[in-house]
Design a protein around this motif. Structure first.
Motif, PDB file in Angstrom:
ATOM      1  N   VAL A  28       0.856  -1.296  -0.111  1.00  0.00           N
ATOM      2  CA  VAL A  28       0.131   0.086   0.062  1.00  0.00           C
ATOM      3  C   VAL A  28       0.954   1.287   0.283  1.00  0.00           C
ATOM      4  CG1 VAL A  28      -0.039   0.305   2.544  1.00  0.00           C
ATOM      5  CG2 VAL A  28      -2.085   1.055   0.989  1.00  0.00           C
ATOM      6  N   TYR A  29       2.024   1.303   0.771  1.00  0.00           N
ATOM      7  CA  TYR A  29       2.747   2.310   0.450  1.00  0.00           C
ATOM      8  C   TYR A  29       3.567   2.508  -0.680  1.00  0.00           C
ATOM      9  CZ  TYR A  29       3.595   4.173   5.423  1.00  0.00           C
ATOM     10  OH  TYR A  29       3.410   4.646   6.494  1.00  0.00           O
ATOM     11  N   ASN A  30       4.008   1.586  -1.411  1.00  0.00           N
ATOM     12  CA  ASN A  30       4.677   1.894  -2.843  1.00  0.00           C
ATOM     13  C   ASN A  30       3.553   2.266  -3.626  1.00  0.00           C
ATOM     14  OD1 ASN A  30       7.515   0.866  -2.941  1.00  0.00           O
ATOM     15  ND2 ASN A  30       6.684  -0.933  -2.056  1.00  0.00           N
ATOM     16  N   LYS A  31       2.291   1.762  -3.498  1.00  0.00           N
ATOM     17  CA  LYS A  31       1.316   2.436  -4.543  1.00  0.00           C
ATOM     18  C   LYS A  31       0.937   3.752  -4.216  1.00  0.00           C
ATOM     19  CE  LYS A  31      -3.750   1.370  -5.750  1.00  0.00           C
ATOM     20  NZ  LYS A  31      -4.253   2.585  -5.167  1.00  0.00           N
ATOM     21  N   LEU A  32       0.878   4.287  -3.025  1.00  0.00           N
ATOM     22  CA  LEU A  32       0.583   5.492  -2.718  1.00  0.00           C
ATOM     23  C   LEU A  32       1.921   6.381  -3.258  1.00  0.00           C
ATOM     24  CD1 LEU A  32      -1.039   5.028   0.672  1.00  0.00           C
ATOM     25  CD2 LEU A  32      -2.002   5.902  -1.440  1.00  0.00           C
ATOM     26  N   MET A  33       3.283   5.848  -2.957  1.00  0.00           N
ATOM     27  CA  MET A  33       4.255   6.575  -3.288  1.00  0.00           C
ATOM     28  C   MET A  33       4.296   6.957  -5.004  1.00  0.00           C
ATOM     29  SD  MET A  33       7.375   5.270  -1.072  1.00  0.00           S
ATOM     30  CE  MET A  33       8.533   6.541  -1.509  1.00  0.00           C
ATOM     31  N   ASN A  34       3.916   6.026  -5.641  1.00  0.00           N
ATOM     32  CA  ASN A  34       3.983   6.076  -7.075  1.00  0.00           C
ATOM     33  C   ASN A  34       2.857   6.909  -7.644  1.00  0.00           C
ATOM     34  OD1 ASN A  34       5.986   4.251  -7.472  1.00  0.00           O
ATOM     35  ND2 ASN A  34       4.638   2.309  -7.607  1.00  0.00           N
ATOM     36  N   GLU A  35       1.633   6.797  -6.787  1.00  0.00           N
ATOM     37  CA  GLU A  35       0.614   7.869  -7.321  1.00  0.00           C
ATOM     38  C   GLU A  35       0.770   9.157  -7.023  1.00  0.00           C
ATOM     39  OE1 GLU A  35      -3.011   6.172  -5.254  1.00  0.00           O
ATOM     40  OE2 GLU A  35      -3.323   4.469  -6.845  1.00  0.00           O
ATOM     41  N   ALA A  36       1.331   9.357  -5.928  1.00  0.00           N
ATOM     42  CA  ALA A  36       1.569  10.835  -5.144  1.00  0.00           C
ATOM     43  C   ALA A  36       3.151  11.433  -5.835  1.00  0.00           C
ATOM     44  CB  ALA A  36       1.971  10.936  -3.853  1.00  0.00           C
ATOM     45  N   GLY A  37       3.791  10.561  -6.502  1.00  0.00           N
ATOM     46  CA  GLY A  37       4.936  11.057  -7.231  1.00  0.00           C
ATOM     47  C   GLY A  37       6.168  11.330  -6.145  1.00  0.00           C
ATOM     48  N   LEU A  38       6.112  10.505  -5.070  1.00  0.00           N
ATOM     49  CA  LEU A  38       6.978  10.967  -3.874  1.00  0.00           C
ATOM     50  C   LEU A  38       8.539  10.238  -4.125  1.00  0.00           C
ATOM     51  CD1 LEU A  38       4.540  10.627  -0.992  1.00  0.00           C
ATOM     52  CD2 LEU A  38       5.500  12.461  -1.927  1.00  0.00           C
ATOM     53  N   ARG A  39       8.659   9.217  -5.066  1.00  0.00           N
ATOM     54  CA  ARG A  39       9.719   8.512  -4.932  1.00  0.00           C
ATOM     55  C   ARG A  39      10.896   9.537  -5.445  1.00  0.00           C
ATOM     56  NH1 ARG A  39      10.525   2.951  -4.882  1.00  0.00           N
ATOM     57  NH2 ARG A  39       8.523   1.881  -4.799  1.00  0.00           N
ATOM     58  N   SER A  40      10.831  10.356  -6.297  1.00  0.00           N
ATOM     59  CA  SER A  40      11.819  11.032  -6.766  1.00  0.00           C
ATOM     60  C   SER A  40      12.460  12.181  -5.792  1.00  0.00           C
ATOM     61  CB  SER A  40      11.367  11.799  -8.081  1.00  0.00           C
ATOM     62  OG  SER A  40      10.299  12.592  -7.998  1.00  0.00           O
ATOM     63  N   GLY A  41      11.486  12.637  -4.793  1.00  0.00           N
ATOM     64  CA  GLY A  41      11.888  13.646  -3.907  1.00  0.00           C
ATOM     65  C   GLY A  41      12.733  13.125  -2.744  1.00  0.00           C
ATOM     66  N   PHE A  42      12.681  11.432  -2.505  1.00  0.00           N
ATOM     67  CA  PHE A  42      13.601  10.986  -1.431  1.00  0.00           C
ATOM     68  C   PHE A  42      14.876  10.496  -2.013  1.00  0.00           C
ATOM     69  CE2 PHE A  42       9.165  10.383   0.449  1.00  0.00           C
ATOM     70  CZ  PHE A  42       9.475  10.457   1.918  1.00  0.00           C
ATOM     71  N   LYS A  43      15.695  10.990  -1.045  1.00  0.00           N
ATOM     72  CA  LYS A  43      17.092  10.540  -1.203  1.00  0.00           C
ATOM     73  C   LYS A  43      17.609   9.854  -0.135  1.00  0.00           C
ATOM     74  CE  LYS A  43      17.169  11.971  -5.559  1.00  0.00           C
ATOM     75  NZ  LYS A  43      16.939  11.361  -6.722  1.00  0.00           N
ATOM     76  N   VAL A  44      17.972   8.412  -0.024  1.00  0.00           N
ATOM     77  CA  VAL A  44      18.529   7.944   1.241  1.00  0.00           C
ATOM     78  C   VAL A  44      19.697   7.346   1.031  1.00  0.00           C
ATOM     79  CG1 VAL A  44      17.953   6.406   3.307  1.00  0.00           C
ATOM     80  CG2 VAL A  44      16.094   7.767   2.140  1.00  0.00           C
ATOM     81  N   GLU A  45      20.794   7.814   1.549  1.00  0.00           N
ATOM     82  CA  GLU A  45      22.082   6.902   1.204  1.00  0.00           C
ATOM     83  C   GLU A  45      22.452   6.069   2.159  1.00  0.00           C
ATOM     84  OE1 GLU A  45      25.352   9.814   2.024  1.00  0.00           O
ATOM     85  OE2 GLU A  45      24.393  11.290   0.374  1.00  0.00           O
ATOM     86  N   LYS A  46      21.970   5.780   3.179  1.00  0.00           N
ATOM     87  CA  LYS A  46      22.112   4.718   4.200  1.00  0.00           C
ATOM     88  C   LYS A  46      21.007   4.268   5.225  1.00  0.00           C
ATOM     89  CE  LYS A  46      27.371   5.316   4.528  1.00  0.00           C
ATOM     90  NZ  LYS A  46      28.500   5.519   5.419  1.00  0.00           N
ATOM     91  N   ASP A  47      20.799   3.269   5.619  1.00  0.00           N
ATOM     92  CA  ASP A  47      20.006   2.984   6.558  1.00  0.00           C
ATOM     93  C   ASP A  47      20.389   3.180   7.921  1.00  0.00           C
ATOM     94  OD1 ASP A  47      17.511   1.541   5.241  1.00  0.00           O
ATOM     95  OD2 ASP A  47      19.232  -0.184   4.409  1.00  0.00           O
ATOM     96  N   VAL A  48      19.806   3.522   8.848  1.00  0.00           N
ATOM     97  CA  VAL A  48      20.468   4.083  10.215  1.00  0.00           C
ATOM     98  C   VAL A  48      21.103   2.930  10.722  1.00  0.00           C
ATOM     99  CG1 VAL A  48      19.648   4.471  12.615  1.00  0.00           C
ATOM    100  CG2 VAL A  48      18.527   5.619  10.726  1.00  0.00           C
ATOM    101  N   ALA A  49      20.659   1.608  10.556  1.00  0.00           N
ATOM    102  CA  ALA A  49      21.752   0.351  11.237  1.00  0.00           C
ATOM    103  C   ALA A  49      23.047   0.563  10.625  1.00  0.00           C
ATOM    104  CB  ALA A  49      21.012  -0.933  11.019  1.00  0.00           C
ATOM    105  N   GLN A  50      23.073   0.980   9.430  1.00  0.00           N
ATOM    106  CA  GLN A  50      24.472   1.068   8.718  1.00  0.00           C
ATOM    107  C   GLN A  50      25.202   2.157   9.095  1.00  0.00           C
ATOM    108  OE1 GLN A  50      25.901  -1.278   6.229  1.00  0.00           O
ATOM    109  NE2 GLN A  50      27.623  -0.108   7.087  1.00  0.00           N
ATOM    110  N   VAL A  51      24.317   3.284   9.457  1.00  0.00           N
ATOM    111  CA  VAL A  51      25.232   4.568   9.844  1.00  0.00           C
ATOM    112  C   VAL A  51      25.736   4.164  11.112  1.00  0.00           C
ATOM    113  CG1 VAL A  51      24.877   6.654  10.834  1.00  0.00           C
ATOM    114  CG2 VAL A  51      23.621   6.232   8.588  1.00  0.00           C
ATOM    115  N   LEU A  52      25.051   3.516  12.047  1.00  0.00           N
ATOM    116  CA  LEU A  52      25.628   3.032  13.467  1.00  0.00           C
ATOM    117  C   LEU A  52      26.593   2.159  13.410  1.00  0.00           C
ATOM    118  CD1 LEU A  52      22.128   2.149  15.252  1.00  0.00           C
ATOM    119  CD2 LEU A  52      23.624   4.049  15.703  1.00  0.00           C
ATOM    120  N   GLN A  53      26.728   1.098  12.377  1.00  0.00           N
ATOM    121  CA  GLN A  53      27.626   0.125  12.255  1.00  0.00           C
ATOM    122  C   GLN A  53      28.912   0.899  11.605  1.00  0.00           C
ATOM    123  OE1 GLN A  53      26.455  -3.832  11.157  1.00  0.00           O
ATOM    124  NE2 GLN A  53      28.114  -4.013   9.633  1.00  0.00           N
TER     125      GLN A  53
END
Length: 383
Positions: A78-103
């Motif tokens: 449901v999240y992926n569907k809504l992200m696609n419909e709202a055109g949100l994917r292009s606005g998000f940039k994430v380099e690392k998961d928090v777990a990776q930042v900690l590690q």
């Protein structure tokens, strides 16, 4: 700011580190965030999500918020569907998961005993055009020994998850073979004092770190209060506000802290390219407020958008209660998307306990005014 206070029980301190989740959200229209956006303040760019590592004296570690994941396909459909419909994917940039930042900085995910989903990252409704996608992260980047902690009402509202409930915004895999702990804020237990206007829960049991029930934005929305230093006169604290607000203009000015007078460039940077003489002062910003039907010196510039709040009245109460500690000299208010903290605070692996000595709160408090400076300058020219 003098004269405001909270009655906070005595207790131990915790070590707090502010984690840059590496998420940046761009091209966010201000009309999605505020019902009365200020003229010439059309969108926000490079919106961060601040997460926090909290370490008790006994060695327990908790992460407050997980930001957004690097792999959006780990979301429920449901999240992926809504992200696609709202055109949100292009606005998000994430380099690392928090777990990776900690590690990357020597903290193994297995060392973290608790993930605190402070606003669950859930939509007001699964049909909403704006989604709270930027806080649940991917819990499966942590081992099953790490519990997930949620606010009161979460399990009733959102469980079971996907795929048992195909419309759920959370996945059952997040909780499989993992403890899901819902905080009960009901009064009575010694661990549940009231701090200011908020129900609280003593998370570590030593008075060092309290979860706060701050309803409105989502079901079970959590904030937190961490004691960072002991002092002869007063202790210091970091208030982790989560999504109580999204911009300083929703908090300030307030009945507890007026616009500074005089207000100069030392309070905020004038945006590049703004053709004004000097800086718009408190009188001009106050006049801008009045022209918009706001009280000049003690009412916030903007109100949160109704579409972002599950309970708009409760959200307003939470903001008003948060204005008290926001005006206290011994409390540093860190809300999740405060872009004014970029370049001001030290981020993990550095600690944040010495925030007061480093002047972070004073430096960042009025920086948000730069967003309203074009409107203030134009208003001054028209006058």
């Amino acid at each position: 700011m003098a004269g405001t206070t909270w009655d906070i029980p005595s207790g131990a301190t915790v070590k707090v580190s502010i984690i840059d989740s590496t998420m940046r959200l761009s091209n966010m229209p201000t009309t999605m965030l505020f019902d009365n956006a200020v003229e010439d303040f059309d969108h926000l760019d490079r919106i961060p999500t601040w997460c926090l590592l909290v370490e008790s004296a006994s060695g327990r570690k908790a992460v407050f918020d997980l930001g957004a994941p690097t792999d959006f396909d780990t979301y429920a459909p449901v999240y992926n569907k809504l992200m696609n419909e709202a055109g949100l994917r292009s606005g998000f940039k994430v380099e690392k998961d928090v777990a990776q930042v900690l590690q990357d900085h020597g903290v193994a995910p297995a060392d973290v005993s608790s993930i605190i989903w402070r606003s669950e990252g859930l939509p007001v409704s699964v049909h909403s055009s704006h989604q709270h996608l930027d806080h649940i992260g991917n819990p499966n980047t942590f081992p099953k020994s790490t519990e997930i902690v949620v606010g009161q009402g979460f399990t009733k509202a959102y469980c079971p998850g996907y795929p048992t409930n195909p419309d759920s915004p959370v996945c059952e895999t997040y909780f499989a073979d993992r403890t899901l702990r819902e905080i009960n804020f009901e009064p009575g237990p010694a661990a549940n004092p009231k701090i200011g206007g908020f129900r609280a829960h003593d998370f570590f049991g030593d008075g060092s770190f309290y979860l706060l029930d701050t309803p409105g934005h989502t079901t079970g929305h959590l904030s937190a209060l961490a004691r960072t230093t002991h002092g002869d006169i007063e202790d210091t604290f970091i208030l982790m506000g989560g999504d109580v607000c999204h911009h300083g203009g929703e908090l300030r000015p307030s009945p507890y802290q007026s616009l500074p007078d005089p207000l100069t460039a030392s309070h905020y940077p004038v945006p590049a390219g703004l053709n004004i003489t000097g800086c718009p002062g408190a009188a001009l910003f106050g006049a801008l407020q009045t022209s918009r039907g706001r009280r000049a010196r003690d009412e916030p510039f903007v109100d949160p958008s109704k579409q972002l709040q599950e309970d708009y009245a409760a959200s307003g109460r939470s903001i008003r209660e948060a204005q008290v500690p926001d005006a206290m000299d011994n409390v540093f208010f860190v809300f999740a998307h405060d872009a004014t903290l970029l370049g001001v605070v030290d981020v993990f692996p550095k600690g944040a306990n010495e925030w007061r000595d480093k002047g972070w709160a004073d430096t960042a408090r009025w920086t948000f005014l730069k967003d309203f400076a074009p409107a203030a300058a134009k208003f001054g020219e028209e006058k």
